[in-house]
Design an enzyme around this catalytic site. Structure first.
Site, PDB file in Angstrom:
ATOM      1  N   LYS A  90     -47.400  68.479  -3.628  1.00 24.56           N
ATOM      2  CA  LYS A  90     -46.532  67.543  -4.662  1.00 24.56           C
ATOM      3  C   LYS A  90     -46.214  68.247  -5.691  1.00 24.56           C
ATOM      4  O   LYS A  90     -45.280  67.934  -6.533  1.00 24.56           O
ATOM      5  CB  LYS A  90     -47.643  66.511  -5.216  1.00 24.56           C
ATOM      6  CG  LYS A  90     -47.991  65.630  -4.029  1.00 24.56           C
ATOM      7  CD  LYS A  90     -49.100  64.359  -4.432  1.00 24.56           C
ATOM      8  CE  LYS A  90     -49.398  63.563  -3.196  1.00 24.56           C
ATOM      9  NZ  LYS A  90     -48.680  62.478  -2.695  1.00 24.56           N
ATOM     10  N   HIS A 117     -49.752  58.572   7.868  1.00 30.52           N
ATOM     11  CA  HIS A 117     -49.382  58.633   6.450  1.00 30.52           C
ATOM     12  C   HIS A 117     -49.078  59.979   5.894  1.00 30.52           C
ATOM     13  O   HIS A 117     -48.465  60.125   4.912  1.00 30.52           O
ATOM     14  CB  HIS A 117     -50.344  57.938   5.383  1.00 30.52           C
ATOM     15  CG  HIS A 117     -50.179  56.622   5.357  1.00 30.52           C
ATOM     16  ND1 HIS A 117     -49.405  55.701   4.777  1.00 30.52           N
ATOM     17  CD2 HIS A 117     -51.195  55.500   6.236  1.00 30.52           C
ATOM     18  CE1 HIS A 117     -49.765  54.354   4.826  1.00 30.52           C
ATOM     19  NE2 HIS A 117     -50.665  54.552   5.568  1.00 30.52           N
ATOM     20  N   LYS A 128     -49.294  61.209  -9.795  1.00 32.96           N
ATOM     21  CA  LYS A 128     -49.772  61.239  -8.515  1.00 32.96           C
ATOM     22  C   LYS A 128     -50.926  62.061  -8.183  1.00 32.96           C
ATOM     23  O   LYS A 128     -51.188  62.825  -9.015  1.00 32.96           O
ATOM     24  CB  LYS A 128     -48.543  61.490  -7.630  1.00 32.96           C
ATOM     25  CG  LYS A 128     -47.844  62.767  -7.642  1.00 32.96           C
ATOM     26  CD  LYS A 128     -46.519  63.127  -7.020  1.00 32.96           C
ATOM     27  CE  LYS A 128     -45.387  62.336  -7.485  1.00 32.96           C
ATOM     28  NZ  LYS A 128     -45.260  61.359  -6.249  1.00 32.96           N
ATOM     29  N   ARG A 129     -51.474  61.821  -6.995  1.00 37.59           N
ATOM     30  CA  ARG A 129     -52.496  62.500  -6.587  1.00 37.59           C
ATOM     31  C   ARG A 129     -52.463  64.014  -6.910  1.00 37.59           C
ATOM     32  O   ARG A 129     -51.044  64.469  -6.271  1.00 37.59           O
ATOM     33  CB  ARG A 129     -52.929  62.117  -5.314  1.00 37.59           C
ATOM     34  CG  ARG A 129     -54.164  62.973  -4.745  1.00 37.59           C
ATOM     35  CD  ARG A 129     -54.656  62.184  -3.392  1.00 37.59           C
ATOM     36  NE  ARG A 129     -53.256  62.334  -2.432  1.00 37.59           N
ATOM     37  CZ  ARG A 129     -52.998  63.128  -1.529  1.00 37.59           C
ATOM     38  NH1 ARG A 129     -53.859  64.314  -1.491  1.00 37.59           N
ATOM     39  NH2 ARG A 129     -52.089  62.966  -0.651  1.00 37.59           N
ATOM     40  N   THR A 143     -44.769  55.981  -2.945  1.00 41.68           N
ATOM     41  CA  THR A 143     -44.268  54.488  -3.347  1.00 41.68           C
ATOM     42  C   THR A 143     -44.146  54.600  -4.892  1.00 41.68           C
ATOM     43  O   THR A 143     -43.786  53.551  -5.391  1.00 41.68           O
ATOM     44  CB  THR A 143     -45.467  53.564  -2.936  1.00 41.68           C
ATOM     45  OG1 THR A 143     -46.617  54.067  -3.334  1.00 41.68           O
ATOM     46  CG2 THR A 143     -45.344  53.082  -1.639  1.00 41.68           C
ATOM     47  N   LYS A 151     -41.462  52.464  -7.520  1.00 43.24           N
ATOM     48  CA  LYS A 151     -41.888  51.756  -8.674  1.00 43.24           C
ATOM     49  C   LYS A 151     -41.027  52.256  -9.912  1.00 43.24           C
ATOM     50  O   LYS A 151     -40.413  51.264 -10.611  1.00 43.24           O
ATOM     51  CB  LYS A 151     -43.313  51.873  -9.160  1.00 43.24           C
ATOM     52  CG  LYS A 151     -44.135  51.263  -7.969  1.00 43.24           C
ATOM     53  CD  LYS A 151     -45.484  51.874  -8.030  1.00 43.24           C
ATOM     54  CE  LYS A 151     -46.482  51.683  -6.889  1.00 43.24           C
ATOM     55  NZ  LYS A 151     -47.694  52.614  -6.775  1.00 43.24           N
TER      56      LYS A 151
END
Length: 769
Positions: A515, A329, A509-510, A617, A621
């Site tokens: 990120k 991942h 998100k985390r 993901t 969404k």
């Protein structure tokens, strides 16, 4: 399951009556448990039938299953959501009052939510997939902000009870460490297919002491000893991802991972023998998917268990090769787990010996131990162990799988090219559209029928209505209604008012540096400064909405949260800009929060540095719910642009190839020297604009950008100007006819990103079911 309104209400009233409560007087917790148990009582026949319906099953081993709140999705999948709501209304009960039921806090981010989506999709398409994981008592943690700092509290999701799980005491197993042993107690949760009578199983293990109460020790007043023995047993499944900044934390993680795989494998082998099947034929009846490196200890553990049954090492190893598959991942080094030999020997000496045997087997097979190794310099490399052993290794987006082949596992790919495959991730349209955006789903079904609910590729039919004025009007109205509901929820939870006419720019998100929540934060502060100075006269009112948790021991990520909250305090407290700009970081972001946010967002921020996000993901969404992507060509963004058209999204930033070239001679200080406005934003970290209470947090962020061995590691400053310009362009286009078309183009082309498609590809190409 046969639905009977009167029988259902009678069962609910009976369950409440046992505790002396009438339905009209029951509190939320009592009602939730009674309603859930009444539904569960009717599932057993379908559940039992599904367990025996296939001769070969896949076990999905994952440290996370982020299932979220169960009651609404289960009722939807059973096809009785509205019927139950109507039945309860006759007794004066509103089903949606259970909005405050705690999410099952069994995951952190995309890894766990993906696992939950896969289980739901498999059940919907009658694919025999069962999950195996851990039943964390307190999950990750409940996030609260105190003076802008993230504070972690125990997330006691079991306060509401756990009516959707069944404790299987008779199927407990014993897990042995070198220094002590514990029981693993299974709790089974039904995974209900969408209106098809199929129910698969999520089996979660809870750790408990072998001797729950030592009467002799208590009689001798040795209470401290009793408490310590209980604590060391139960702590294994207390929390998800204990802080591993200490050796004690690392050891606990190692115990967690071994506990999960040992209990699951013992369970599977016992069932194999109970059915009179030879362990030598294990692969005929079972395939096991390892979801990232957390469960890779399953490989040496299965060898250990088979050797204990009298099998030799080579035979056991070949069974492992036939049984196991591995999903990678991430390319982040810290996630490609490595265990120090001393640590493994301390608690799992037999596993250490088997790891050495596997290394010897690799050398026997002619592998170059300088480049492809399992054990090297007293360290076990878990990703390498998985790649060497498993028959299939898959990435989770086309770009990610390419990086695995060309970089991360380059030497392994040269040896075993046939092992490497791609399966792009997906999301279930039931949870992420039918349930969270029901009005929009109804509008789509009215136009193209209901087949898209099980086959998301059929949503392509919406393209025929993109120019339909009535449909466009309904889309805009429903989106506004979703924004209104989210704004009310944020005001109730966070105390911040966001007018519904604002653009909702969402990044959820985390928290991780790659990120690049920091990039988004810099843009918010930059825009605020411009507005204060009379710039951006045509800027449309925008709310920057953040959500996500930072790992308890991740100092840099927690510093970014503090910085964003400092910006929010400054921006939201300024009456001069209140009509133009808002910033909010929602607390304790989880699945239930996400359900409200993805259907209300106008902008989906997917801005990781190219090459870092395996898939994502959340982007899927948002896309399905008709939101444009502001992002880099990273992870699944690449495929989103292929499906919906790059022209219908807002893409910026260095590509994977450009990142590598830039980093050869990159000096972020030169960027600030040329951009005074950006320099002002960055220096706000250290010039006293914001206060971090003397923790040094903000200076740490500043230093990470401009000094050290790898300054601005994730190219925040390099990509900033192009990012800002693209964001301002997007904001200027918002609300126009062309913008609405882009939103609808994304929704109509989201079909590829269904987890139904993903899990079918696994079943056909990897699991061979």
């Amino acid at each position: 399951m046969e639905w009977n309104k009167n029988e259902f209400l009678s069962e609910v009233e009976y369950l409440l009556g046992v505790s002396g409560t009438e339905i009209s007087r029951a509190n939320g917790k009592e009602l939730y448990n009674a309603i859930s148990k009444a539904i569960m009582a009717d599932l057993h026949a379908d559940w039992a039938r599904a367990k025996e319906s296939h001769s070969k099953r896949c076990g999905y081993f994952s440290a996370e299953f982020l299932v979220g709140r169960a009651i609404f999705s289960n009722l939807l999948n059973l096809g009785i959501l509205q019927e139950v709501r109507a039945a309860l209304a006759t007794r004066g009960v509103e089903l949606y009052n259970f909005e405050e039921v705690e999410d099952a806090a069994l995951g952190n981010g995309g890894l766990g939510r993906l696992a939950a989506c896969f289980l739901a999709s498999a059940a919907t398409h009658d694919i025999p997939l069962d999950g195996y994981g851990l039943r964390y008592r307190y999950g990750l943690f409940k996030q609260q902000f105190e003076d802008g700092f993230q504070k972690e509290q125990a997330d006691d999701w079991l306060t509401w009870g756990d009516p959707w799980s069944i404790r299987r005491e008779s199927e407990r197993v014993r897990v042995d460490f070198a220094d002590y042993s514990v029981y693993a107690i299974p709790y089974d949760m039904p995974v209900i297919g969408y209106q098809n009578g199929v129910i698969n199983t999520l089996r979660l293990w809870q750790s408990e002491p072998i001797e729950k109460f030592d009467f002799k020790a208590f009689d001798e007043m040795r209470g401290k000893e009793i408490a310590e023995n209980t604590f060391r047993a139960t702590q294994i499944t207390d929390v998800l991802y204990p802080n591993d900044n200490t050796d004690e934390g690392k050891l606990l993680r190692l115990r967690q991972q071994y506990f999960m795989v040992s209990a699951s494998l013992q369970d599977i082998l016992k069932k194999q023998k109970d059915k009179g099947r030879s362990l030598a034929n294990l692969a005929k009846y079972h395939v096991l998917q390892l979801n990232d490196t957390h469960p890779v200890l399953a490989i040496p553990e299965l060898i250990r268990l088979l050797e204990n049954e009298g099998m030799d090492f080579d035979g056991a190893f070949e069974i492992c090769r036939a049984v196991f598959r591995f999903t990678n991942h991430t390319i982040l080094g810290e996630a490609l787990e490595k265990w120090q030999g001393e640590m493994v020997r301390r608690v799992l000496p037999e596993i250490w010996e088997i790891a050495l045997k596997i290394q010897a087997r690799a050398e026997k097979d002619g592998l170059d131990s300088a480049r492809t190794f399992i054990v090297k310099e007293d360290v076990v490399y878990m990703a390498n162990l998985a790649v060497f052993t498993c028959s299939h290794v898959n990435g989770v987006a086309e770009i990610h799988t390419g990086i695995l082949k060309e970089n991360t596992f380059r030497d392994w790919y040269a040896l075993y090219p046939e092992k490497f495959v791609n399966v792009t991730n997906g999301i279930t349209p039931r949870r992420w559209f039918l349930l969270n955006n029901p009005q929009m789903a109804t509008e789509i079904t009215a136009r193209i029928g209901e087949e898209w609910e099980r086959d998301l590729a059929k949503i392509k039919g919406i393209e025929n209505y993109i120019e339909d004025k009535d449909f466009r009007k309904k889309f805009t109205q429903i989106k506004l209604g979703n924004k209104r509901r989210l704004a009310a929820y944020i005001e109730r939870r966070e105390g911040i008012t966001i007018p519904e006419h604002f653009i909702f720019d969402v990044q959820i998100k985390r928290l991780h540096e790659y990120k690049r929540q920091l990039l988004n934060a810099f843009s918010a502060l930059y825009i605020y400064n411009e507005l204060k100075n009379g710039g951006l006269p045509d800027f449309k009112p925008t709310a920057f909405i953040f959500g996500g948790k930072a790992a308890a021991g991740y100092f840099a990520a927690k510093a970014i949260i503090k910085f964003i909250n400092e910006i929010a305090k400054k921006v939201n407290g300024d009456s001069e800009t209140l009509d133009k700009l808002k910033v909010v970081f929602v607390q304790n972001y989880n699945v239930s929060y996400a359900e409200k946010m993805v259907c209300a967002a106008d902008i989906s921020e997917q801005i990781s540095m190219a090459g870092m996000e395996a898939s994502g993901t959340g982007n899927m969404k948002f896309m399905l719910n008709g939101t444009v992507t502001l992002g880099t060509l990273d992870g699944a963004n690449v495929e989103i642009c292929e499906e919906a058209g790059r022209e219908n999204n807002y893409i910026f930033g260095a590509t994977v190839e450009e990142v590598a070239a830039v980093k050869k001679a990159y000096d972020p200080n030169k960027i600030l020297a040329k951009n005074e406005k950006l320099k002002k934003v960055v220096e706000s970290l250290i010039d006293g604009t914001f206060d971090d209470n003397g923790t040094g947090m903000l200076k740490t962020v500043y230093d990470s950008l401009l000094s050290g061995d790898d300054p601005d590691r994730y190219l925040v400053l390099y990509d900033f100007e192009e990012y800002l310009n693209m964001k301002l362009r997007l904001i200027s286009e918002y609300g126009g006819e062309e913008f609405t078309t882009k939103c609808l183009k994304n929704m109509a082309n989201a079909g590829k990103f269904s987890s139904d498609r993903s899990v079918k590809e696994y079943a056909k190409n990897i699991w061979k079911l």
